[in-house]
Design a protein around this motif. Structure first.
Motif, PDB file in Angstrom:
ATOM      1  N   PRO B  85       3.011   3.439  23.085  1.00  0.00           N
ATOM      2  CA  PRO B  85       3.892   3.292  24.256  1.00  0.00           C
ATOM      3  C   PRO B  85       3.142   2.920  25.536  1.00  0.00           C
ATOM      4  N   CYS B  86       1.823   3.227  25.624  1.00  0.00           N
ATOM      5  CA  CYS B  86       1.063   2.903  26.850  1.00  0.00           C
ATOM      6  C   CYS B  86      -0.404   2.821  26.471  1.00  0.00           C
ATOM      7  N   SER B  87      -0.839   1.653  26.072  1.00  0.00           N
ATOM      8  CA  SER B  87      -2.137   1.514  25.410  1.00  0.00           C
ATOM      9  C   SER B  87      -3.320   1.882  26.305  1.00  0.00           C
ATOM     10  N   ASP B  88      -3.190   1.695  27.647  1.00  0.00           N
ATOM     11  CA  ASP B  88      -4.357   1.975  28.504  1.00  0.00           C
ATOM     12  C   ASP B  88      -4.439   3.464  28.858  1.00  0.00           C
ATOM     13  N   THR B  89      -3.492   4.280  28.376  1.00  0.00           N
ATOM     14  CA  THR B  89      -3.464   5.708  28.714  1.00  0.00           C
ATOM     15  C   THR B  89      -3.928   6.534  27.524  1.00  0.00           C
ATOM     16  N   TYR B  90      -4.754   7.554  27.832  1.00  0.00           N
ATOM     17  CA  TYR B  90      -5.191   8.447  26.753  1.00  0.00           C
ATOM     18  C   TYR B  90      -4.060   9.457  26.510  1.00  0.00           C
ATOM     19  N   LYS B  91      -3.571   9.465  25.276  1.00  0.00           N
ATOM     20  CA  LYS B  91      -2.329  10.210  24.980  1.00  0.00           C
ATOM     21  C   LYS B  91      -2.619  11.513  24.238  1.00  0.00           C
ATOM     22  N   TYR B  92      -1.567  12.310  24.058  1.00  0.00           N
ATOM     23  CA  TYR B  92      -1.629  13.494  23.185  1.00  0.00           C
ATOM     24  C   TYR B  92      -0.265  13.648  22.520  1.00  0.00           C
ATOM     25  N   LEU B  93      -0.244  14.437  21.437  1.00  0.00           N
ATOM     26  CA  LEU B  93       1.016  14.716  20.735  1.00  0.00           C
ATOM     27  C   LEU B  93       1.338  16.189  20.975  1.00  0.00           C
ATOM     28  N   GLN B  94       2.482  16.448  21.594  1.00  0.00           N
ATOM     29  CA  GLN B  94       2.850  17.845  21.887  1.00  0.00           C
ATOM     30  C   GLN B  94       4.216  18.121  21.255  1.00  0.00           C
ATOM     31  N   THR B  95       4.240  19.046  20.295  1.00  0.00           N
ATOM     32  CA  THR B  95       5.501  19.389  19.610  1.00  0.00           C
ATOM     33  C   THR B  95       5.898  20.805  19.972  1.00  0.00           C
ATOM     34  N   LYS B  96       7.157  20.989  20.338  1.00  0.00           N
ATOM     35  CA  LYS B  96       7.682  22.340  20.577  1.00  0.00           C
ATOM     36  C   LYS B  96       8.667  22.638  19.446  1.00  0.00           C
ATOM     37  N   TYR B  97       8.525  23.844  18.867  1.00  0.00           N
ATOM     38  CA  TYR B  97       9.376  24.145  17.711  1.00  0.00           C
ATOM     39  C   TYR B  97       9.678  25.644  17.637  1.00  0.00           C
ATOM     40  N   ASN B  98      10.741  25.975  16.948  1.00  0.00           N
ATOM     41  CA  ASN B  98      11.073  27.375  16.671  1.00  0.00           C
ATOM     42  C   ASN B  98      10.707  27.702  15.245  1.00  0.00           C
ATOM     43  N   CYS B  99      10.587  29.002  14.968  1.00  0.00           N
ATOM     44  CA  CYS B  99      10.499  29.455  13.577  1.00  0.00           C
ATOM     45  C   CYS B  99      11.886  29.992  13.240  1.00  0.00           C
ATOM     46  N   PHE B 100      12.645  29.169  12.570  1.00  0.00           N
ATOM     47  CA  PHE B 100      14.050  29.454  12.273  1.00  0.00           C
ATOM     48  C   PHE B 100      14.115  30.423  11.081  1.00  0.00           C
ATOM     49  N   PRO B 101      14.783  31.588  11.213  1.00  0.00           N
ATOM     50  CA  PRO B 101      14.738  32.632  10.167  1.00  0.00           C
ATOM     51  C   PRO B 101      15.533  32.264   8.927  1.00  0.00           C
ATOM     52  N   ALA B 102      15.044  31.299   8.158  1.00  0.00           N
ATOM     53  CA  ALA B 102      15.762  30.891   6.939  1.00  0.00           C
ATOM     54  C   ALA B 102      15.029  31.444   5.722  1.00  0.00           C
ATOM     55  N   ILE B 103      15.724  31.470   4.575  1.00  0.00           N
ATOM     56  CA  ILE B 103      15.102  31.816   3.295  1.00  0.00           C
ATOM     57  C   ILE B 103      14.414  30.543   2.810  1.00  0.00           C
ATOM     58  N   TYR B 104      13.147  30.656   2.422  1.00  0.00           N
ATOM     59  CA  TYR B 104      12.372  29.484   2.036  1.00  0.00           C
ATOM     60  C   TYR B 104      12.063  29.570   0.544  1.00  0.00           C
ATOM     61  N   LEU B 105      12.462  28.543  -0.190  1.00  0.00           N
ATOM     62  CA  LEU B 105      12.352  28.560  -1.655  1.00  0.00           C
ATOM     63  C   LEU B 105      11.617  27.311  -2.136  1.00  0.00           C
ATOM     64  N   VAL B 106      10.595  27.504  -2.989  1.00  0.00           N
ATOM     65  CA  VAL B 106       9.882  26.365  -3.578  1.00  0.00           C
ATOM     66  C   VAL B 106      10.160  26.352  -5.071  1.00  0.00           C
ATOM     67  N   THR B 107      10.554  25.194  -5.622  1.00  0.00           N
ATOM     68  CA  THR B 107      10.848  25.080  -7.054  1.00  0.00           C
ATOM     69  C   THR B 107      10.073  23.903  -7.618  1.00  0.00           C
ATOM     70  N   CYS B 108       9.199  24.147  -8.562  1.00  0.00           N
ATOM     71  CA  CYS B 108       8.380  23.060  -9.111  1.00  0.00           C
ATOM     72  C   CYS B 108       9.239  22.139  -9.968  1.00  0.00           C
ATOM     73  N   GLU B 109       8.793  20.887 -10.085  1.00  0.00           N
ATOM     74  CA  GLU B 109       9.507  19.884 -10.893  1.00  0.00           C
ATOM     75  C   GLU B 109       9.792  20.425 -12.292  1.00  0.00           C
ATOM     76  N   HIS B 110      11.000  20.166 -12.784  1.00  0.00           N
ATOM     77  CA  HIS B 110      11.492  20.638 -14.090  1.00  0.00           C
ATOM     78  C   HIS B 110      11.751  22.136 -14.110  1.00  0.00           C
ATOM     79  N   SER B 111      11.843  22.760 -12.944  1.00  0.00           N
ATOM     80  CA  SER B 111      12.358  24.130 -12.865  1.00  0.00           C
ATOM     81  C   SER B 111      13.719  24.052 -12.176  1.00  0.00           C
TER      82      SER B 111
END
Lengths: 201, 201
Positions: B85-111
């Motif tokens: 977006p602005c090649s002559d400027t030294y940039k940074y990446l700043q992300t703001k996020y929440n930790c949303f209280p969800a149930i997290y499930l991982v299932t391997c392929e063929h399960s």
């Protein structure tokens, strides 16, 4: 408590993964075989899924010894291959387990594990395992050959013997204390324990 | 809710890491550019940090599709290199996020993934992704070539379509159901969901 988690993996060289965000795995039941005609049936003939009374005896003990007390446990359905309960039937592995609210402690080889409870409470060891079950835990600056074996599970009662009933306790994660379940592998001690008020008998 | 976490990574080939101990990542904002003259300024000339009105449009969508619903998410700021977006400027990446209280499930392929809620509650799928984002999940006895691609992110609405609104639901983690986002890679399904009382409309 009623088992809250279920993992079902269709037979073949696939990864069966149990995991607990909070607490540790406590396997309740494990079925390797077939007890219904809806699970894992894509592309299978009627003949392969009609026998719904097939289950390998002792499967739960294999899952318990590999996974109890861990936060993550991965294995392959191939583990049961040598003892096929119904060879003409297409099988699946279904494990039901709880996430038991224990304190989970990892201690790398040649470190000392410190178990401790609040004043008035005592340690009750749920499970302890000295060996290696993955490639990442206690892997800093280990050469690949030291961490490539991840099937070195070695449940031990030694931690319970020295620590259960005490308010706090230390035990060294070493071959001297636990023996050497896999020579040449850099190991670690996984302990799952709870703190409770001593039962006045 | 006010974003509780912020990750800021100075531009260059560096790792931008978001993670939630409890719950899953829910990206709120993402700035790739520069909006102040204090962040990431060591060794930079005045000219490289004077433009404080530079930000790449659409950066938040990239972060959301890569990280929403995960517990850990790592990417490189290089990801935005092609659209500077602005090649002559030294940039940074700043992300703001929440930790949303969800149930997290991982299932391997063929399960089979088993989603379930308590009596009276129904599933509401927050996010689902069928692919691979690291080298360790569902890696047991996989050959290196099957797990080396970790940029195989494939957000899918299929889990929501089949499970949202139900008390419990099963869905198989397979190419048959989700298509194959990265051929030859052993994949897994990540699902983040909450249980809630059905809104009486």
């Amino acid at each position: 408590a009623v088992p809250t988690e279920t993992t079902t993996t269709c037979d073949g060289n696939h990864v069966h993964r149990l995991s607990c965000d909070i607490g540790v795995i406590s396997v309740q039941t494990a079925l390797y075989g077939r007890e219904d005609s809806e699970t894992c049936i894509e592309g299978k003939s009627l003949q392969q899924i009609s026998n719904t009374e097939c289950s390998l005896l002792g499967a739960v003990d294999v899952l318990k010894s590999r996974c109890d007390g861990k936060k993550v446990c991965e294995l392959s359905t191939n583990i049961f291959r040598p003892s096929d309960p119904c060879s003409d039937t297409y099988k699946y592995l279904q494990t039901k387990y709880n996430c038991f609210p224990a304190i989970y402690l990892v201690t790398c080889e040649h470190s000392v594990a410190h178990l401790h409870c609040d004043v008035g409470q005592v340690i009750s060891v749920y499970n302890a395992d000295y060996g290696r079950n993955d490639h990442t835990t206690c892997s800093y600056e280990r050469v690949p050959s030291q961490i490539q074996n991840r099937d070195c599970s070695n449940p031990t009662s030694k931690v319970a013997e020295s620590c259960s009933g005490k308010n706090n306790c230390t035990i060294e994660a070493s071959n001297l204390v636990f023996g050497d379940p896999c020579v040449g592998i850099y190991k670690y001690l996984e302990v799952a324990y709870v703190c409770q008020y001593p039962s006045i008998v």
